[in-house]
Design an enzyme around this catalytic site. Structure first.
Site, mmCIF file in Angstrom:
data_model
loop_
_atom_site.group_PDB
_atom_site.id
_atom_site.type_symbol
_atom_site.label_atom_id
_atom_site.label_comp_id
_atom_site.label_asym_id
_atom_site.label_seq_id
_atom_site.Cartn_x
_atom_site.Cartn_y
_atom_site.Cartn_z
ATOM 1 C CB ALA A 149 -42.329 -8.398 -38.293
ATOM 2 N N GLY A 150 -44.912 -9.672 -39.857
ATOM 3 C CA GLY A 150 -46.373 -9.608 -39.851
ATOM 4 C C GLY A 150 -47.020 -9.625 -41.225
ATOM 5 C CG ASN B 135 -39.205 -16.431 -41.966
ATOM 6 O OD1 ASN B 135 -39.539 -17.493 -42.477
ATOM 7 N ND2 ASN B 135 -38.278 -16.397 -41.051
ATOM 8 C CB THR B 136 -44.397 -16.416 -40.628
ATOM 9 O OG1 THR B 136 -43.469 -16.174 -39.572
ATOM 10 C CG2 THR B 136 -45.440 -17.411 -40.154
ATOM 11 C CE LYS C 236 -34.947 -8.658 -38.688
ATOM 12 N NZ LYS C 236 -35.909 -9.722 -39.009
ATOM 13 N N GLY D 12 -44.753 -13.132 -37.127
ATOM 14 C CA GLY D 12 -45.422 -14.417 -37.347
ATOM 15 C C GLY D 12 -46.933 -14.357 -37.321
#
Lengths: 339, 263
Positions: B186-187, B208-209, B98, B159
């Site tokens: 993301a986000g 992820n976050t 990635k 994040g």
């Protein structure tokens, strides 16, 4: 974005409920952007030769201490001793002597350090962009340089002679390092030297300026409090624990993604609380004497400052895990630096 | 309802939920989250992989059979991303990469131009390249041209848990890029947001976050996985378009056609 006068109001507000709110916000932001990861590093002192006279420092040129500079063989054994503790991120330090620890010496240190550590930062005498570029190409990824105080008058009072007495040259050091390609730059003020509010306002302004002009650099901030050296106080640090925690929290709120460092100057108890609130990077198993990890016994050592948190790397790793933090030893894989 | 598998570079996957491994409080939570969600593709930053020491190596917590997508976190330009990817392959992390090229530590926005350059070089070297990008149509086309195996537009800042702030631009990519999968990365802060992306026609989501910071990471990973499956089924079922006014299920004028009103 919060304004500078507002920052001043916050720093002057000692209402416990207000501080609690600040702490909660700081903890939430830290959790959001860093999770439970805490990076570990260790300082390694290469030399205590110094040609600057800074009234608060154990290494200053007028102090009659044994001057030591590690030879390449000694660097090997010191670095090996640190690497064996599991540390992969090293901060190499010297006193500020352009003669005793010139660029060639620092490049040699970096070449040796590459064998043991995945990330190398240096806290050494300020240099020009070309010299930083040579260090970067030799494997150094980060530069730590604290202005100590942004108060010009006070700066002059405590930096009596040597290159360090040149305020402007020191203030422009981070931008020279950034221009040379450095990945990490750590800024800071030495709390207790001058008016804390004034110094923080200037530090925040400096960091914002750096972020705008060099956005690709990863920044971190440190707020060392003046410490005793071998039990003797060279200046009194008037920054209380309450003020210190407030500074950490405010800084986190203003700069959510910036790394916040905490050294072993602080006690293990305070470090524990600070980790919950905003600190993301701590030193571990530190020794602040040249040759202190392997070569010299405790009685022979001349520390730059006395450390409070005496725990080993292993003990700190276990402590972090017990508190549901993820201790990060590996946070970089060395690639060939180029410009 | 039967769904076709997600296909990336000829490899097929049942799960459309992809997991990032940063920020967790411990590595066993990563393992549990993979297990609970059924994620088949997991991304790990090479900078966090300790191949030499083997102690607490994150790779030990990633079950066999999972496709490891090494990311180039820390790369500030295409050259650094290329070096990190090569190092990953040399370190035995495989050739799925990635690309993350970020030259702004404040907003962590990806640099699309440099990402395209890195994609071109690494694709030519046989890497399976999944580039993280800002959802810009020109850049997405260039990435496809450069050999990307998927494109990974951001939903919002890394994040941030802000969800699909870039929704309308991701929609354009979904409409226009049909050569490779679109993976929203993301986000994404809540399962409902991932469902929204999937209902729009995204092929997969990477989270992820939100999972790492949940009180129960494995529980939330499972919730994301279900939401993504739900959104996917909704997309395949062709959700009826929203109307501005109410539309009665028994039309008011049917009687005109059903009875002779003259008598």
């Amino acid at each position: 974005m919060i304004s500078l006068p507002e920052i001043k109001d916050i720093l002057n507000n000692n209402d416990p409920a207000f501080l609690e709110g600040l702490a909660r916000k700081s903890r939430t932001l830290t959790q959001q952007y860093f999770g439970r990861a805490v990076s570990l590093y260790a300082p390694l002192y290469l030399s205590n030769y110094c040609s600057s006279h800074c009234t608060y420092c154990g290494f200053q040129s007028k102090n009659r201490i044994a001057r030591v500079r590690l030879t390449p063989e000694q660097m090997q054994s010191e670095m090996k001793a640190v690497a064996e503790t599991g540390i992969e991120s090293i901060l190499l330090l010297t006193g500020e002597s352009y003669e005793a620890t010139p660029l060639s010496y620092l490049k040699e240190a970096s070449t040796i350090a590459k064998q043991y550590f995945s990330s190398i930062s240096m806290e050494v005498h300020p240099m020009g962009t070309e010299e930083y570029r040579e260090l970067f190409l030799s494997g150094v990824d980060g530069i730590t340089v604290y202005q100590e105080t942004y108060d010009r008058g006070r700066y002059k009072e405590v930096h009596l002679s040597g290159k360090k007495s040149d305020y402007d040259y020191r203030r422009d050091t981070p931008q020279r390092a950034a221009r040379a390609g450095m990945r990490h730059i750590s800024l800071g003020v030495l709390l207790g030297l001058s008016d804390t509010v004034g110094d923080l306002l200037a530090l925040y302004g400096h960091l914002r300026w750096m972020e705008k002009h060099f956005p690709g650099v990863e920044y971190s901030l440190s707020f060392p409090r003046l410490r005793k050296i071998k039990g003797r106080a060279f200046a009194i640090c008037n920054v209380s624990d309450l003020d210190f925690i407030k500074i950490l929290c405010l800084t986190r709120i203003l700069f959510p993604r910036v790394g916040l460092n905490l050294s072993t100057r602080e006690t293990s108890a305070l470090r524990g609380h600070a980790l919950e609130l905003g600190i993301t990077r701590i030193s571990a198993g530190s020794n602040t004497s040249v040759g202190g990890y392997h070569l010299k016994s405790a009685g022979e050592q001349e520390p730059q400052f006395d450390i409070e948190d005496q725990r080993s790397v292993e003990e700190i790793v276990e402590y972090l895990k017990s508190k549901d933090f993820d201790p990060v030893l590996t946070d970089w894989r060395r690639i060939e630096n180029s410009v | 309802m039967k769904d076709s598998p997600l296909t990336i570079a000829g490899k097929t996957f049942t799960s459309r939920f992809m997991l990032g491994t940063g920020k967790f409080k411990n590595k066993s939570d990563v393992e549990k989250s993979i297990g609970a969600s059924g994620a088949e593709i997991v991304t790990v930053a090479l900078r966090r992989i300790d191949v030499e020491r083997h102690e607490e190596n994150i790779l030990q917590y990633i079950p066999e059979g999972i496709t490891l997508l090494t990311n180039t976190s820390g790369a500030r330009n295409s050259q650094e991303a290329v070096r990190i990817a090569r190092l990953a392959r040399e370190s035995g992390c495989g050739n799925w990469v990635k690309i993350e090229v970020i030259n702004d530590s404040k907003y962590l926005l990806p640099d699309n131009n440099e990402t395209v350059k890195a994609t071109e070089i690494l694709s030519a070297e046989g890497f399976i390249v999944l580039p993280y990008m800002f959802p810009d149509l020109y850049a997405a086309r260039a990435l496809v041209e450069a050999g990307a195996a998927a494109v990974m537009p951001l939903g919002s800042l890394i994040g941030s848990n802000q969800g699909l702030k870039a929704k309308e631009f991701i929609r354009i990519l979904i409409d226009e890029i049909d050569e490779v999968p679109i993976i929203v990365d993301a986000g994404i802060g809540a399962p409902s947001q991932s469902a929204e992306a999937m209902e729009m026609g995204a092929d997969a989501c990477l989270v992820n976050t939100a999972v790492a910071n949940a009180e129960d990471p494995a529980g939330l990973a499972e919730a994301f996985s279900l939401a993504i499956r739900s959104g996917r089924l909704a997309y395949l079922s062709k959700i009826p378009a929203a109307q501005e006014a109410a539309e009665p299920s028994s039309p008011l004028t049917n009687f005109l056609y059903e009875h002779d009103l003259s008598s």
